[in-house]
Write a protein that holds these residues in place. Sequence first.
Motif, PDB file in Angstrom:
ATOM      1  N   PHE A   4     -80.060 -60.611 -41.153  1.00  0.00           N
ATOM      2  CA  PHE A   4     -80.470 -61.434 -40.011  1.00  0.00           C
ATOM      3  C   PHE A   4     -81.838 -61.005 -39.492  1.00  0.00           C
ATOM      4  CE2 PHE A   4     -80.786 -62.187 -35.447  1.00  0.00           C
ATOM      5  CZ  PHE A   4     -80.694 -63.574 -35.435  1.00  0.00           C
ATOM      6  N   LYS A   5     -82.040 -59.703 -39.395  1.00  0.00           N
ATOM      7  CA  LYS A   5     -83.326 -59.191 -38.906  1.00  0.00           C
ATOM      8  C   LYS A   5     -84.453 -59.558 -39.875  1.00  0.00           C
ATOM      9  CE  LYS A   5     -85.535 -54.994 -37.228  1.00  0.00           C
ATOM     10  NZ  LYS A   5     -85.400 -53.551 -37.018  1.00  0.00           N
ATOM     11  N   THR A   6     -84.179 -59.440 -41.160  1.00  0.00           N
ATOM     12  CA  THR A   6     -85.175 -59.799 -42.170  1.00  0.00           C
ATOM     13  C   THR A   6     -85.534 -61.276 -42.075  1.00  0.00           C
ATOM     14  OG1 THR A   6     -84.394 -58.079 -43.669  1.00  0.00           O
ATOM     15  CG2 THR A   6     -85.634 -59.884 -44.656  1.00  0.00           C
ATOM     16  N   LEU A   7     -84.524 -62.130 -41.989  1.00  0.00           N
ATOM     17  CA  LEU A   7     -84.769 -63.567 -41.905  1.00  0.00           C
ATOM     18  C   LEU A   7     -85.531 -63.919 -40.630  1.00  0.00           C
ATOM     19  CD1 LEU A   7     -84.412 -66.301 -43.216  1.00  0.00           C
ATOM     20  CD2 LEU A   7     -82.192 -66.486 -42.104  1.00  0.00           C
ATOM     21  N   ALA A   8     -85.153 -63.317 -39.509  1.00  0.00           N
ATOM     22  CA  ALA A   8     -85.848 -63.582 -38.245  1.00  0.00           C
ATOM     23  C   ALA A   8     -87.316 -63.161 -38.337  1.00  0.00           C
ATOM     24  CB  ALA A   8     -85.151 -62.859 -37.099  1.00  0.00           C
ATOM     25  N   LEU A   9     -87.559 -62.022 -38.960  1.00  0.00           N
ATOM     26  CA  LEU A   9     -88.931 -61.551 -39.120  1.00  0.00           C
ATOM     27  C   LEU A   9     -89.726 -62.487 -40.031  1.00  0.00           C
ATOM     28  CD1 LEU A   9     -90.927 -59.360 -38.338  1.00  0.00           C
ATOM     29  CD2 LEU A   9     -90.028 -57.961 -40.195  1.00  0.00           C
ATOM     30  N   PHE A  10     -89.106 -62.949 -41.109  1.00  0.00           N
ATOM     31  CA  PHE A  10     -89.766 -63.915 -41.991  1.00  0.00           C
ATOM     32  C   PHE A  10     -90.078 -65.214 -41.244  1.00  0.00           C
ATOM     33  CE2 PHE A  10     -87.949 -62.171 -46.233  1.00  0.00           C
ATOM     34  CZ  PHE A  10     -89.075 -61.395 -46.423  1.00  0.00           C
ATOM     35  N   LEU A  11     -89.148 -65.689 -40.429  1.00  0.00           N
ATOM     36  CA  LEU A  11     -89.372 -66.929 -39.679  1.00  0.00           C
ATOM     37  C   LEU A  11     -90.549 -66.784 -38.719  1.00  0.00           C
ATOM     38  CD1 LEU A  11     -85.685 -67.966 -38.904  1.00  0.00           C
ATOM     39  CD2 LEU A  11     -87.278 -69.144 -40.429  1.00  0.00           C
ATOM     40  N   LEU A  12     -90.569 -65.695 -37.989  1.00  0.00           N
ATOM     41  CA  LEU A  12     -91.667 -65.446 -37.055  1.00  0.00           C
ATOM     42  C   LEU A  12     -92.993 -65.321 -37.798  1.00  0.00           C
ATOM     43  CD1 LEU A  12     -92.469 -64.950 -34.124  1.00  0.00           C
ATOM     44  CD2 LEU A  12     -91.930 -62.543 -34.460  1.00  0.00           C
ATOM     45  N   TRP A  49     -99.880 -58.421 -39.422  1.00  0.00           N
ATOM     46  CA  TRP A  49     -99.164 -57.278 -38.859  1.00  0.00           C
ATOM     47  C   TRP A  49     -97.661 -57.402 -39.095  1.00  0.00           C
ATOM     48  CZ3 TRP A  49     -95.835 -57.091 -34.495  1.00  0.00           C
ATOM     49  CH2 TRP A  49     -95.442 -55.797 -34.145  1.00  0.00           C
ATOM     50  N   LEU A  50     -97.118 -58.600 -38.912  1.00  0.00           N
ATOM     51  CA  LEU A  50     -95.682 -58.803 -39.116  1.00  0.00           C
ATOM     52  C   LEU A  50     -95.270 -58.482 -40.549  1.00  0.00           C
ATOM     53  CD1 LEU A  50     -95.169 -62.077 -37.052  1.00  0.00           C
ATOM     54  CD2 LEU A  50     -94.208 -59.820 -36.528  1.00  0.00           C
ATOM     55  N   LEU A  51     -96.127 -58.788 -41.505  1.00  0.00           N
ATOM     56  CA  LEU A  51     -95.798 -58.468 -42.900  1.00  0.00           C
ATOM     57  C   LEU A  51     -95.665 -56.965 -43.120  1.00  0.00           C
ATOM     58  CD1 LEU A  51     -97.930 -60.965 -45.014  1.00  0.00           C
ATOM     59  CD2 LEU A  51     -95.445 -60.932 -44.747  1.00  0.00           C
ATOM     60  N   THR A  52     -96.335 -56.176 -42.308  1.00  0.00           N
ATOM     61  CA  THR A  52     -96.264 -54.719 -42.477  1.00  0.00           C
ATOM     62  C   THR A  52     -94.968 -54.127 -41.931  1.00  0.00           C
ATOM     63  OG1 THR A  52     -97.306 -54.136 -40.359  1.00  0.00           O
ATOM     64  CG2 THR A  52     -98.773 -54.578 -42.235  1.00  0.00           C
TER      65      THR A  52
END
Length: 110
Positions: A4-12, A49-52
């Motif tokens: 869930f955290k991974t998907l949320a980060l990808f969405l953002l 930055w989010l990708l990092t």
Amino acid sequence: MLPFKTLALFLLTAVAEIVGCYLPWLWLRQGRSAWLLVPAAASLALFAWLLTLHPAATGRVYAAYGGVYVAVALVWLWTVDGVRPGPWDWLGVAVTLCGMAIIAFAPRGG
């Protein structure tokens, strides 16, 4: 990282990238203010930055992120551009999200 955290980060991350590209498009194609380049640059910096924030190998993160990006771009097409995606578009999204899930969540040895 939890799914869930991974998907949320990808969405953002996808939204940040799309906004960062959409604002210059508005300036170049629709004659909007050049001041749109300021939030566009900030959005693209946020995207990078989010990708990092992902703990996995960078190439794998980019590959998995691509599937989520396709899905978010299609939703953007519908909600922002007002173009309703067709069944083949949604099938393509389903295929890319399956690929994303395999890349992001497959068990890794050693």
